[in-house]
Design a protein around this motif. Sequence first.
Motif, PDB file in Angstrom:
ATOM      1  N   ARG A 192      -1.250   0.053   2.993  1.00  0.00           N
ATOM      2  CA  ARG A 192       0.054   0.460   2.454  1.00  0.00           C
ATOM      3  C   ARG A 192       1.111  -0.588   2.753  1.00  0.00           C
ATOM      4  O   ARG A 192       1.941  -0.918   1.896  1.00  0.00           O
ATOM      5  CB  ARG A 192       0.462   1.820   3.046  1.00  0.00           C
ATOM      6  CG  ARG A 192      -0.292   2.999   2.458  1.00  0.00           C
ATOM      7  CD  ARG A 192       0.440   4.302   2.745  1.00  0.00           C
ATOM      8  NE  ARG A 192       0.527   4.553   4.178  1.00  0.00           N
ATOM      9  CZ  ARG A 192      -0.383   5.217   4.883  1.00  0.00           C
ATOM     10  NH1 ARG A 192      -1.477   5.682   4.275  1.00  0.00           N
ATOM     11  NH2 ARG A 192      -0.225   5.418   6.172  1.00  0.00           N
ATOM     12  N   ILE A 193       1.092  -1.119   3.981  1.00  0.00           N
ATOM     13  CA  ILE A 193       2.063  -2.157   4.329  1.00  0.00           C
ATOM     14  C   ILE A 193       1.840  -3.400   3.463  1.00  0.00           C
ATOM     15  O   ILE A 193       2.791  -4.015   2.973  1.00  0.00           O
ATOM     16  CB  ILE A 193       1.948  -2.517   5.826  1.00  0.00           C
ATOM     17  CG1 ILE A 193       2.373  -1.315   6.681  1.00  0.00           C
ATOM     18  CG2 ILE A 193       2.802  -3.736   6.164  1.00  0.00           C
ATOM     19  CD1 ILE A 193       2.153  -1.520   8.168  1.00  0.00           C
ATOM     20  N   GLY A 194       0.583  -3.766   3.248  1.00  0.00           N
ATOM     21  CA  GLY A 194       0.276  -4.922   2.406  1.00  0.00           C
ATOM     22  C   GLY A 194       0.771  -4.731   0.987  1.00  0.00           C
ATOM     23  O   GLY A 194       1.321  -5.658   0.386  1.00  0.00           O
ATOM     24  N   ARG A 195       0.596  -3.500   0.446  1.00  0.00           N
ATOM     25  CA  ARG A 195       1.074  -3.239  -0.923  1.00  0.00           C
ATOM     26  C   ARG A 195       2.589  -3.287  -0.996  1.00  0.00           C
ATOM     27  O   ARG A 195       3.159  -3.776  -1.977  1.00  0.00           O
ATOM     28  CB  ARG A 195       0.558  -1.872  -1.399  1.00  0.00           C
ATOM     29  CG  ARG A 195      -0.933  -1.861  -1.734  1.00  0.00           C
ATOM     30  CD  ARG A 195      -1.295  -0.619  -2.522  1.00  0.00           C
ATOM     31  NE  ARG A 195      -1.158   0.590  -1.700  1.00  0.00           N
ATOM     32  CZ  ARG A 195      -2.128   1.116  -0.988  1.00  0.00           C
ATOM     33  NH1 ARG A 195      -3.331   0.553  -0.987  1.00  0.00           N
ATOM     34  NH2 ARG A 195      -1.946   2.223  -0.282  1.00  0.00           N
ATOM     35  N   ARG A 196       3.260  -2.792   0.050  1.00  0.00           N
ATOM     36  CA  ARG A 196       4.720  -2.851   0.067  1.00  0.00           C
ATOM     37  C   ARG A 196       5.210  -4.300   0.094  1.00  0.00           C
ATOM     38  O   ARG A 196       6.141  -4.661  -0.639  1.00  0.00           O
ATOM     39  CB  ARG A 196       5.252  -2.100   1.299  1.00  0.00           C
ATOM     40  CG  ARG A 196       5.014  -0.604   1.287  1.00  0.00           C
ATOM     41  CD  ARG A 196       6.017   0.102   0.389  1.00  0.00           C
ATOM     42  NE  ARG A 196       5.787   1.542   0.391  1.00  0.00           N
ATOM     43  CZ  ARG A 196       6.304   2.382   1.297  1.00  0.00           C
ATOM     44  NH1 ARG A 196       7.051   1.912   2.279  1.00  0.00           N
ATOM     45  NH2 ARG A 196       6.067   3.682   1.206  1.00  0.00           N
ATOM     46  N   VAL A 197       4.599  -5.104   0.942  1.00  0.00           N
ATOM     47  CA  VAL A 197       4.992  -6.520   1.027  1.00  0.00           C
ATOM     48  C   VAL A 197       4.743  -7.225  -0.295  1.00  0.00           C
ATOM     49  O   VAL A 197       5.573  -8.011  -0.769  1.00  0.00           O
ATOM     50  CB  VAL A 197       4.233  -7.216   2.175  1.00  0.00           C
ATOM     51  CG1 VAL A 197       4.492  -8.715   2.150  1.00  0.00           C
ATOM     52  CG2 VAL A 197       4.647  -6.628   3.522  1.00  0.00           C
ATOM     53  N   GLU A 198       3.597  -6.942  -0.922  1.00  0.00           N
ATOM     54  CA  GLU A 198       3.293  -7.570  -2.210  1.00  0.00           C
ATOM     55  C   GLU A 198       4.290  -7.135  -3.279  1.00  0.00           C
ATOM     56  O   GLU A 198       4.728  -7.947  -4.103  1.00  0.00           O
ATOM     57  CB  GLU A 198       1.876  -7.193  -2.630  1.00  0.00           C
ATOM     58  CG  GLU A 198       1.401  -7.893  -3.892  1.00  0.00           C
ATOM     59  CD  GLU A 198      -0.025  -7.529  -4.253  1.00  0.00           C
ATOM     60  OE1 GLU A 198      -0.489  -7.988  -5.310  1.00  0.00           O
ATOM     61  OE2 GLU A 198      -0.661  -6.792  -3.466  1.00  0.00           O
TER      62      GLU A 198
ATOM     63  N   MET B 129      -4.710   7.375  16.526  1.00  0.00           N
ATOM     64  CA  MET B 129      -4.996   7.125  15.113  1.00  0.00           C
ATOM     65  C   MET B 129      -6.418   6.574  14.986  1.00  0.00           C
ATOM     66  O   MET B 129      -6.805   5.647  15.695  1.00  0.00           O
ATOM     67  CB  MET B 129      -3.990   6.124  14.538  1.00  0.00           C
ATOM     68  CG  MET B 129      -4.212   5.808  13.060  1.00  0.00           C
ATOM     69  SD  MET B 129      -3.043   4.582  12.432  1.00  0.00           S
ATOM     70  CE  MET B 129      -1.511   5.494  12.607  1.00  0.00           C
ATOM     71  N   ASN B 130      -7.224   7.173  14.055  1.00  0.00           N
ATOM     72  CA  ASN B 130      -8.585   6.687  13.896  1.00  0.00           C
ATOM     73  C   ASN B 130      -8.613   5.386  13.104  1.00  0.00           C
ATOM     74  O   ASN B 130      -7.604   4.917  12.585  1.00  0.00           O
ATOM     75  CB  ASN B 130      -9.462   7.753  13.209  1.00  0.00           C
ATOM     76  CG  ASN B 130      -8.890   8.189  11.865  1.00  0.00           C
ATOM     77  OD1 ASN B 130      -8.228   7.417  11.189  1.00  0.00           O
ATOM     78  ND2 ASN B 130      -9.160   9.424  11.481  1.00  0.00           N
ATOM     79  N   LYS B 131      -9.826   4.828  13.019  1.00  0.00           N
ATOM     80  CA  LYS B 131      -9.970   3.514  12.390  1.00  0.00           C
ATOM     81  C   LYS B 131      -9.612   3.556  10.910  1.00  0.00           C
ATOM     82  O   LYS B 131      -8.927   2.666  10.381  1.00  0.00           O
ATOM     83  CB  LYS B 131     -11.400   3.027  12.578  1.00  0.00           C
ATOM     84  CG  LYS B 131     -11.639   1.631  12.042  1.00  0.00           C
ATOM     85  CD  LYS B 131     -13.048   1.197  12.346  1.00  0.00           C
ATOM     86  CE  LYS B 131     -13.297  -0.215  11.809  1.00  0.00           C
ATOM     87  NZ  LYS B 131     -14.677  -0.659  12.087  1.00  0.00           N
ATOM     88  N   SER B 132     -10.067   4.599  10.197  1.00  0.00           N
ATOM     89  CA  SER B 132      -9.781   4.698   8.761  1.00  0.00           C
ATOM     90  C   SER B 132      -8.292   4.861   8.502  1.00  0.00           C
ATOM     91  O   SER B 132      -7.746   4.301   7.551  1.00  0.00           O
ATOM     92  CB  SER B 132     -10.557   5.870   8.147  1.00  0.00           C
ATOM     93  OG  SER B 132     -10.181   7.096   8.778  1.00  0.00           O
ATOM     94  N   GLY B 133      -7.601   5.630   9.382  1.00  0.00           N
ATOM     95  CA  GLY B 133      -6.159   5.789   9.227  1.00  0.00           C
ATOM     96  C   GLY B 133      -5.418   4.487   9.438  1.00  0.00           C
ATOM     97  O   GLY B 133      -4.439   4.186   8.749  1.00  0.00           O
ATOM     98  N   GLY B 134      -5.876   3.672  10.415  1.00  0.00           N
ATOM     99  CA  GLY B 134      -5.248   2.377  10.654  1.00  0.00           C
ATOM    100  C   GLY B 134      -5.426   1.436   9.487  1.00  0.00           C
ATOM    101  O   GLY B 134      -4.487   0.720   9.101  1.00  0.00           O
ATOM    102  N   LEU B 135      -6.621   1.440   8.877  1.00  0.00           N
ATOM    103  CA  LEU B 135      -6.849   0.593   7.711  1.00  0.00           C
ATOM    104  C   LEU B 135      -5.991   1.014   6.540  1.00  0.00           C
ATOM    105  O   LEU B 135      -5.468   0.174   5.796  1.00  0.00           O
ATOM    106  CB  LEU B 135      -8.337   0.638   7.328  1.00  0.00           C
ATOM    107  CG  LEU B 135      -9.310  -0.032   8.312  1.00  0.00           C
ATOM    108  CD1 LEU B 135     -10.747   0.197   7.865  1.00  0.00           C
ATOM    109  CD2 LEU B 135      -9.018  -1.525   8.413  1.00  0.00           C
ATOM    110  N   ALA B 136      -5.838   2.337   6.366  1.00  0.00           N
ATOM    111  CA  ALA B 136      -4.998   2.825   5.265  1.00  0.00           C
ATOM    112  C   ALA B 136      -3.541   2.397   5.460  1.00  0.00           C
ATOM    113  O   ALA B 136      -2.858   2.016   4.504  1.00  0.00           O
ATOM    114  CB  ALA B 136      -5.099   4.346   5.173  1.00  0.00           C
ATOM    115  N   LEU B 137      -3.061   2.447   6.725  1.00  0.00           N
ATOM    116  CA  LEU B 137      -1.693   2.020   7.004  1.00  0.00           C
ATOM    117  C   LEU B 137      -1.511   0.535   6.707  1.00  0.00           C
ATOM    118  O   LEU B 137      -0.498   0.124   6.116  1.00  0.00           O
ATOM    119  CB  LEU B 137      -1.356   2.321   8.467  1.00  0.00           C
ATOM    120  CG  LEU B 137       0.047   1.876   8.937  1.00  0.00           C
ATOM    121  CD1 LEU B 137       1.126   2.589   8.126  1.00  0.00           C
ATOM    122  CD2 LEU B 137       0.220   2.149  10.428  1.00  0.00           C
ATOM    123  N   ILE B 138      -2.489  -0.276   7.094  1.00  0.00           N
ATOM    124  CA  ILE B 138      -2.402  -1.713   6.829  1.00  0.00           C
ATOM    125  C   ILE B 138      -2.387  -1.986   5.328  1.00  0.00           C
ATOM    126  O   ILE B 138      -1.634  -2.842   4.843  1.00  0.00           O
ATOM    127  CB  ILE B 138      -3.590  -2.439   7.504  1.00  0.00           C
ATOM    128  CG1 ILE B 138      -3.453  -2.360   9.032  1.00  0.00           C
ATOM    129  CG2 ILE B 138      -3.661  -3.904   7.057  1.00  0.00           C
ATOM    130  CD1 ILE B 138      -4.649  -2.918   9.775  1.00  0.00           C
TER     131      ILE B 138
END
Length: 364
Positions: free
Chosen positions: A12-18, A1-10
Amino acid sequence: MNKSGGLALIRRIGRRVEALGRRARRSHRVAFVALMLLQLVIAIASLTWPDLTPASFLIVPLVVGGVLLQFRELVALSAITAVFGAYVVLSRGVTLPRIGFVLVLLVVGWIMITSAKVRSRLGVPGTRGESMLMELRDTLTAQGEMPTLPAGWRVEVAIQSAGSSTFSGDFVVSTVHDQVLEVALVDVSGKGIDAGTRALLLSGAFGGLLGVVPEEEFLPSANRYIRRQEWDDDFATVVHVAIDLATGEFDVRTAGHPPAIQFDAWSGRWQTRDADGPLLGLVEAPEFAMNHGQLKLGDALFLYSDGMVETPRRDIGRGTDRLAGHAERLVAQGFLGAAQELVATAGGPGDDSAIVIIHRKAHA
């Protein structure tokens, strides 16, 4: 997974938690049931695998409940947590450290319940009280935002609260109507968060008066409003200016406030614009003097609170001269960024400080 994909995943997880956090705040019963079940799972896991699941994990859902739950639900969760914790640790034998853990659990529950009781008296459960305070703070900050001015004019505002608090007893309200700019800098008695509640009340009222009543009636109307609040020893000071943006002519009125000072670009001199008037809220029918002047091209008008010029060891007169000396060094840059710089350098750390700089540019 590239760097931009990892940031996008983080993200999405942050938005789900919020989003889950917002749902939990809205649905207290769901949060209560979920936390109660979590406590049950932790208790069973601690009994089954004591080395992998320490009983101290029971404190975590209790603290989360103190943030999310209403008062009665938190009391029930605290009682359940105390029962589960006592059963888990005492089933392994009664020893002094295990009894101490139960006592710690009870103390944490008592702290959470006490905090929730204070919030329940406001009728604002969970973290909504903090959210409300932040919204009120943002409202007070938004009141100080200046309206859009025509070419050739610039206004800067800077406010610094005592003790680095986010609330301040100083605030600014302004409006533009019929090519007239009206600005009022208000200093409420008290400091920081102690004066913040009164500042929030007055900012809405004074903002509503500004531009609605005639210029000469603004201070008398503001005084009548404060008198209706029936505050015991609290008052407010105000400096109010109305500027004709076409001609630069202005009228200054003050109510127990330090005088405005004007920089004359043609002579390079500083002039105090005195306009005596009593403090707002102390006199039934006060009279306010008016000082008339004009801002020519390159001139500037400074409105400021006493926190900028007055200290226990320095009177307002000497403080005003000191403020003008600081501002003198900023003339060459056209006072650009001067408000924030002056608050940082001349503002007193033990008092709320505010300044408004109205500058008529030399070149429109």
